[in-house]
Scaffold this motif. Structure first.
Motif, short mmCIF file in Angstrom:
data_model
loop_
_atom_site.label_atom_id
_atom_site.label_comp_id
_atom_site.label_asym_id
_atom_site.label_seq_id
_atom_site.Cartn_x
_atom_site.Cartn_y
_atom_site.Cartn_z
N GLN A 269 -12.67 5.04 -1.65
CA GLN A 269 -14.16 5.46 -1.14
C GLN A 269 -14.47 4.07 -0.74
O GLN A 269 -15.24 4.08 0.46
N LEU A 270 -14.47 3.08 -1.35
CA LEU A 270 -14.97 1.97 -1.15
C LEU A 270 -14.43 1.38 0.20
O LEU A 270 -15.21 0.96 0.99
N CYS A 271 -13.07 1.28 0.56
CA CYS A 271 -12.61 0.93 1.64
C CYS A 271 -12.98 1.79 2.95
O CYS A 271 -13.23 1.13 3.92
N GLY A 275 -15.42 0.21 6.16
CA GLY A 275 -14.85 0.58 7.59
C GLY A 275 -13.44 0.15 7.66
O GLY A 275 -12.94 -0.05 8.90
N ILE A 276 -12.51 0.17 6.70
CA ILE A 276 -11.21 -0.07 6.71
C ILE A 276 -10.40 0.90 7.42
O ILE A 276 -10.63 2.18 7.19
N ASP A 277 -9.47 0.77 8.12
CA ASP A 277 -8.71 1.83 8.91
C ASP A 277 -7.81 2.61 7.71
O ASP A 277 -7.35 2.27 6.71
N LYS A 278 -8.15 4.12 7.72
CA LYS A 278 -7.76 4.84 6.74
C LYS A 278 -6.20 5.18 6.66
O LYS A 278 -5.56 4.87 5.65
N SER A 389 -7.10 -5.81 0.48
CA SER A 389 -6.79 -4.62 1.51
C SER A 389 -7.84 -4.97 2.76
O SER A 389 -7.59 -4.81 3.92
N ALA A 390 -9.21 -5.37 2.26
CA ALA A 390 -10.26 -5.82 3.44
C ALA A 390 -9.97 -6.90 4.00
O ALA A 390 -10.21 -6.99 5.16
N THR A 391 -9.46 -7.79 3.36
CA THR A 391 -9.06 -9.10 3.86
C THR A 391 -8.17 -9.18 4.87
O THR A 391 -7.85 -9.71 5.72
N LEU A 407 -18.85 -6.42 5.99
CA LEU A 407 -19.81 -5.42 5.37
C LEU A 407 -20.69 -4.78 6.12
O LEU A 407 -21.52 -4.02 5.72
N GLY A 408 -20.71 -4.86 7.48
CA GLY A 408 -21.41 -3.99 8.41
C GLY A 408 -21.30 -2.55 8.33
O GLY A 408 -22.37 -1.78 8.01
N GLU A 409 -20.15 -2.04 8.21
CA GLU A 409 -19.84 -0.63 7.92
C GLU A 409 -20.44 -0.20 6.66
O GLU A 409 -20.90 0.99 6.38
N PHE A 410 -20.19 -1.19 5.56
CA PHE A 410 -20.64 -0.66 4.28
C PHE A 410 -21.99 -0.56 4.27
O PHE A 410 -22.42 0.32 3.66
#
Length: 414
Positions: A269-271, A275-278, A389-391, A407-410
């Motif tokens: 959910q955090l990813c 905005g990380i690719d699912k 994962s985000a990195t 963190l824009g999407e977050f």
């Protein structure tokens, strides 16, 4: 209905903090009311129950519909996982040299430790190739990952678009169930904190205090210094907004649940909010829960060197480097060993010729301080899964010339 809407729209972290405070107060005032702790057990059980299904359907769906171009991200995230785990072991060795700690080796443990690194690897391979239904029912994530990838690849070859869409819909349905469970986190955290405080009180902070401080200090150094340096090197920018977000959103729940498996849905959910690719995080997060074991590497190294200091064994630098390698490889396999990182201490101690009956006493000490050690270890491991994962995702975007809105999407989805 209005109450439910207000509950879901309000800050989850704020609700968790409130639940944490209430749980601690109740643990001190009414420690005998064990029924309060039931909410924590139910919360962790629910996450553990849904996590294997979530991982399987998400990974299978992502593989079956995967597009080209995400392979480099997997290569990057695996390197980040392994390198960060090795550095965590190095931090533990440095901390143990600077602040040597001895422990009382008086108690015995009845647990059975693996005989060596070969046994750990054998256990991992047996877990990977075990019955897929057994893997799902027992939460063996190495097996779940393997069979979901195989299933996804088979679907990619033979399934029609309609079949793939059905699997995607199943993944979305399970994700919604997970979101509903996570909304109960404040109540679950309340119960978990109540149980910890009512059972252990404050005494756990004084017994074996130096060992706890060394373990927590090393874990904190990795979380706030080593991991950010790795992320900064990969991203070429200030990593702390991302690091602190991962620690806050993932580390807190992992600290109290003390289960990387239970925290997989939280990390996914955090990813999503980052905005990380699912297609990427649906594989990298469960992979991280089995490979990214920084906290386990710290525990194995610190406890092994504590035994050495107790017995007066001098550890030369070349041997310390070998210990780092063994701790890294052992930590990566700790999820496939009953008892986790603590039972790998005798394996590391065998490097110094320490007999099993002595090193297993250190395992017993580990179980005594486990309420703190395991909580901090799991928080570091789980937050690192989301961080790297985000990195890897942001690094890949920047390399391809895409705009990276840190963190824009977050911020939009918070």
């Amino acid at each position: 209905m209005k109450f439910v809407d207000k509950w879901t729209e309000s800050s989850l972290i704020l609700k968790i903090i409130i639940g944490l405070i209430i749980g601690a107060i109740l643990g001190i005032i009414v420690p005998g009311w064990s029924i309060i702790g039931l909410s924590g057990q139910l919360f962790v059980s629910a996450l553990k129950a849904i996590a294997p299904i979530l991982v399987f359907v998400l990974v299978a769906s992502a593989i079956s519909k995967a597009r080209s171009g995400i392979g480099s991200r997997f290569k990057t995230v695996i390197i980040l996982y392994l390198f960060s785990t090795f550095l965590a072991a190095m931090v533990a060795i440095t901390g143990s040299y600077l602040f040597p700690v001895s422990i009382h080796l008086t108690s015995a443990s009845t647990a059975t430790a693996p005989g060596g690194l070969g046994e750990v690897i054998t256990n991992m391979l047996l877990t990977i190739f075990s019955n897929p239904l057994k893997s799902l029912s027992e939460g063996e994530y190495l097996g779940i990952l393997f069979w979901s990838i195989v299933f996804g690849l088979a679907l990619k070859i033979v399934a029609s678009d309609t079949t793939k869409d059905v699997l995607t819909d199943c993944a979305e349905a399970v994700t919604k169930v997970v979101r509903a469970i996570i909304q109960c986190a404040p109540i679950g955290i309340l119960g978990l904190v109540f149980t910890s405080v009512s059972e252990s009180g404050l005494g756990i902070f004084t017994q074996y205090g130096q060992l706890i401080l060394l373990l927590v200090g090393c874990i904190a150094f990795v979380a706030f210094v080593t991991d950010p340096v790795i992320a900064a090197f990969a991203l070429k920018r200030n990593p702390y907004p991302l690091v602190l977000t991962c620690l806050r959103e993932s580390g807190i729940t992992a600290f109290f649940s003390r289960s990387s498996a239970a925290n997989i849905p939280v990390n996914m959910q955090l990813c999503e909010r980052l905005g990380i690719d699912k297609d990427f995080y649906s594989i990298s997060i469960p992979l991280g829960s089995t490979v990214n074991m920084e906290g386990a590497a710290v525990t194995i190294t610190v406890m092994s060197l504590a035994v050495c200091h107790t017995l007066g064994i001098e550890v030369a630098l070349p041997v310390a480097i070998v210990l780092c390698i063994i701790s890294t490889l052992g930590a990566c396999g700790s999820s496939g060993v009953a008892g986790g990182s603590l039972l790998l201490i005798p394996m590391a101690c065998s490097l110094f010729g320490i007999p099993s009956d002595v090193s297993m006493q250190a395992v017993a000490v580990g179980f005594i301080i486990g309420v703190i050690q395991d909580s901090c270890e799991t928080a570091l491991n789980s937050a690192g899964d989301a961080l790297f994962s985000a990195t890897a995702e942001y690094h890949d975007r920047a390399k391809n010339g895409e705009e990276v809105n840190f963190l824009g999407e977050f911020a939009k989805k918070s």
